[in-house]
Design an enzyme around this catalytic site. Structure first.
Site, short mmCIF file in Angstrom:
data_model
loop_
_atom_site.label_atom_id
_atom_site.label_comp_id
_atom_site.label_asym_id
_atom_site.label_seq_id
_atom_site.Cartn_x
_atom_site.Cartn_y
_atom_site.Cartn_z
N SER A 130 -13.59 1.24 2.53
CA SER A 130 -12.54 0.97 1.54
C SER A 130 -11.52 2.10 1.51
CB SER A 130 -13.16 0.79 0.16
OG SER A 130 -12.14 0.85 -0.83
N ASP A 169 -7.04 -8.20 4.35
CA ASP A 169 -6.30 -9.10 3.46
C ASP A 169 -5.81 -10.36 4.18
OD1 ASP A 169 -6.67 -7.40 1.31
OD2 ASP A 169 -4.81 -6.31 1.67
N ARG A 206 -13.46 -7.02 -11.18
CA ARG A 206 -13.68 -6.34 -9.90
C ARG A 206 -14.47 -5.03 -10.08
NH1 ARG A 206 -8.20 -6.46 -6.60
NH2 ARG A 206 -9.64 -5.71 -4.98
N ARG A 248 1.55 4.29 -3.01
CA ARG A 248 1.33 5.71 -2.69
C ARG A 248 2.60 6.53 -2.87
NH1 ARG A 248 -2.39 2.59 -0.40
NH2 ARG A 248 -4.39 3.43 0.34
N SER A 268 0.83 -1.21 0.00
CA SER A 268 0.00 0.00 0.00
C SER A 268 0.87 1.26 0.00
CB SER A 268 -0.88 0.02 1.25
OG SER A 268 -1.83 -1.00 1.20
N ARG A 279 -3.00 -14.23 -2.43
CA ARG A 279 -3.14 -14.53 -1.00
C ARG A 279 -3.77 -15.89 -0.75
NH1 ARG A 279 -1.02 -9.88 1.01
NH2 ARG A 279 -1.74 -7.98 -0.02
N ARG A 321 -12.75 -14.29 -2.08
CA ARG A 321 -11.90 -14.95 -1.07
C ARG A 321 -12.69 -15.74 -0.04
NH1 ARG A 321 -7.22 -10.36 -0.32
NH2 ARG A 321 -6.09 -10.98 -2.19
N GLN A 377 -9.18 2.22 -0.58
CA GLN A 377 -8.93 2.55 -1.99
C GLN A 377 -9.89 3.64 -2.45
OE1 GLN A 377 -9.10 -1.13 -4.17
NE2 GLN A 377 -7.28 -1.96 -3.16
C1 S3P Z 1 -5.58 -1.31 -0.01
C2 S3P Z 1 -6.82 -1.34 0.56
C3 S3P Z 1 -7.59 -2.59 0.76
C4 S3P Z 1 -6.74 -3.84 0.59
C5 S3P Z 1 -5.79 -3.74 -0.56
C6 S3P Z 1 -4.89 -2.54 -0.43
C7 S3P Z 1 -4.91 0.00 -0.17
O1 S3P Z 1 -8.64 -2.60 -0.18
O2 S3P Z 1 -7.56 -4.98 0.42
O3 S3P Z 1 -4.99 -4.91 -0.64
O4 S3P Z 1 -3.69 0.03 -0.42
O5 S3P Z 1 -5.59 1.03 -0.03
P1 S3P Z 1 -10.03 -1.83 0.14
O6 S3P Z 1 -9.66 -0.49 0.62
O7 S3P Z 1 -10.77 -1.73 -1.16
O8 S3P Z 1 -10.73 -2.67 1.15
#
Ligand code: S3P
Length: 418
Positions: free
Chosen positions: A149, A301, A105, A10, A6, A375, A332, A151
């Protein structure tokens, strides 16, 4: 421990949006992150390895350019969704593509708020491949996340950097906060206020970011496989050095402790604005527990590998609030339950709940379908370390998307792969 995925994404993305040079130490060199490096390079912010560090030459918020071809994100939902936020604030038209897993997705969760801000989606569908068009004239929004989320939160905050005014994201369950921390470090005005069971995160638009030096801490989600291995293989003691222990990421380790696992965070320190520790794990006698739904974002995760650990515990482990697991690199929830069943472990899915009946021993001998999910592959290979019979997975190539060192590190600890 190799770098956190992550934070690696970024660092590349904020480096591209900053003015000047960003240097990144310990960037995770896995396929997902390398795809993001290629994407920012294609948008005019070259990212390359220079000696032991990675360097990104940033173009400033709004300064990226039209790429000459489609952008391929491979297996990475994080890369895709965060870059949708970036593209929103640039007057460019971009085609986004990915592998079979990523193309299944849901993207509407990100596209909907970004469209409110001004992003155009040129096809009437919600999955990749997709063509989108950004604008110089993004409008700020206030948006309550319908799903927990990081993300989605991050995509909106990143778009907010380029909007005219303040953009606010409201979240109920705290999700990983690396975007907020790192944006502040790059000089953005980001405020988080917690109250009434909600967090309001506000970013000021027309932002200017400055290139920085970033040190990426070790990935707690990849370390989870090593910690699980140490817990279930009798006689083990392993110390995993330099792991990110940001509380929005440590739900798995908390749960292991509740199960009776001997898990200690040693030498706790802060590196680059994130808490880091060495995690020492000793093989332990484990008991089943109930994992509450509010813990899900901090270990989202890690549920597949927790389910594997639960199979080696005594008694029932019940995990609630797992809806988001269905929209990861694979479903999953289904893949974990099927993998457990293939190896003689009693498990059941009921709505968003997974129940594993632990008996302390696992027969193994199964062949696990991985559905292009790194995973799932690593979780069940870890199971094979302590089951009576070896465990097989139908594919392991996709492990390289997040943790190319998995096999080598496990072999160093005594695992045998054929
Ligand atoms: C992540 C957020 C998670 C995680 C992913 C990495 C990130 O997803 O499952 O492996 O780096 O922001 P979600 O935010 O969609 O749950």
């Amino acid at each position: 421990m190799p770098g956190d995925k992550s934070i690696s994404h970024r660092a590349l993305i904020f480096g591209a949006l900053a003015i000047g040079r960003t240097r990144i130490g310990d960037l995770l060199e896995a396929e997902d992150v390398l795809n993001t490096a290629a994407v920012v390079t294609a948008l005019g912010a070259p990212a390359r390895k220079a000696g032991v560090v990675w360097e990104v030459l940033g173009r400033g918020v709004g300064g990226l350019c039209q790429p000459s071809g489609p952008l391929d994100f491979g297996n990475s939902g994080t890369g895709t969704r965060l870059m949708m936020g970036v593209i929103s604030g640039h007057p460019i038209t971009v085609r986004l593509t990915g592998d079979a897993s990523l193309s299944r997705r849901p993207m509407s969760r990100v596209l909907r708020p970004l469209q409110q801000m001004g992003l155009e989606v040129l096809e009437d569908k919600e999955t990749l491949p997709l063509t989108i068009r950004g604008t110089r004239d993004l409008v700020p929004i206030e948006y309550a996340l319908p799903v927990p989320s990081a993300q989605v939160k991050s995509a909106i905050l990143i778009a907010g950097l380029a909007a005219a005014g303040e953009t606010t994201v409201i979240e109920r369950e705290p999700t990983r906060d690396h975007t907020e921390r790192m944006l502040r470090y790059f000089g953005a005005d980001v405020r988080s206020v917690r109250g009434g069971g909600l967090t309001r995160i506000t970013v000021k638009g027309d932002a200017e970011l400055e290139g920085r030096d970033v040190a990426v801490p070790g990935d707690p989600s990849s370390a989870a496989f090593i910690a699980a291995a140490a817990l279930i293989v009798p006689g083990s003691e392993v110390t995993i050095e330099g792991v990110l222990v940001n509380p929005t990421r440590t739900g798995f380790y908390e749960t292991l402790r509740e199960m009776g696992g001997d898990v200690a965070f040693l030498n706790a320190r802060e590196e680059g604005g994130e808490p880091v520790a060495d995690i020492r794990v000793r093989a332990s006698k484990l008991t089943g527990v109930r994992v509450p739904p509010e813990r899900a974002p901090s270990m989202i995760d890690e549920y597949p590998v927790l389910a594997v650990v639960a199979a080696f515990a005594q008694g029932r482990t019940q995990m609630d609030g797992l809806a988001e697991l269905k929209v990861k690199e694979s479903d999953r929830l289904a893949a974990t339950a099927a993998g457990l069943a293939a190896n003689g472990v009693e498990a059941a899915v009921n709505g968003d709940r997974l129940v594993v009946e632990g008996t302390g021993t696992v027969e193994g001998g199964g062949l696990v379908a991985t559905h292009l999910d790194h995973r799932i592959a690593m979780s069940f290979l870890t199971m094979g370390l302590a089951s009576r019979q070896p465990v097989a997975v139908d594919d392991s190539a996709m492990i390289a998307t997040s943790f190319p060192e998995f096999r080598g590190l496990m072999e160093l600890l005594g695992a045998r792969f054929t």
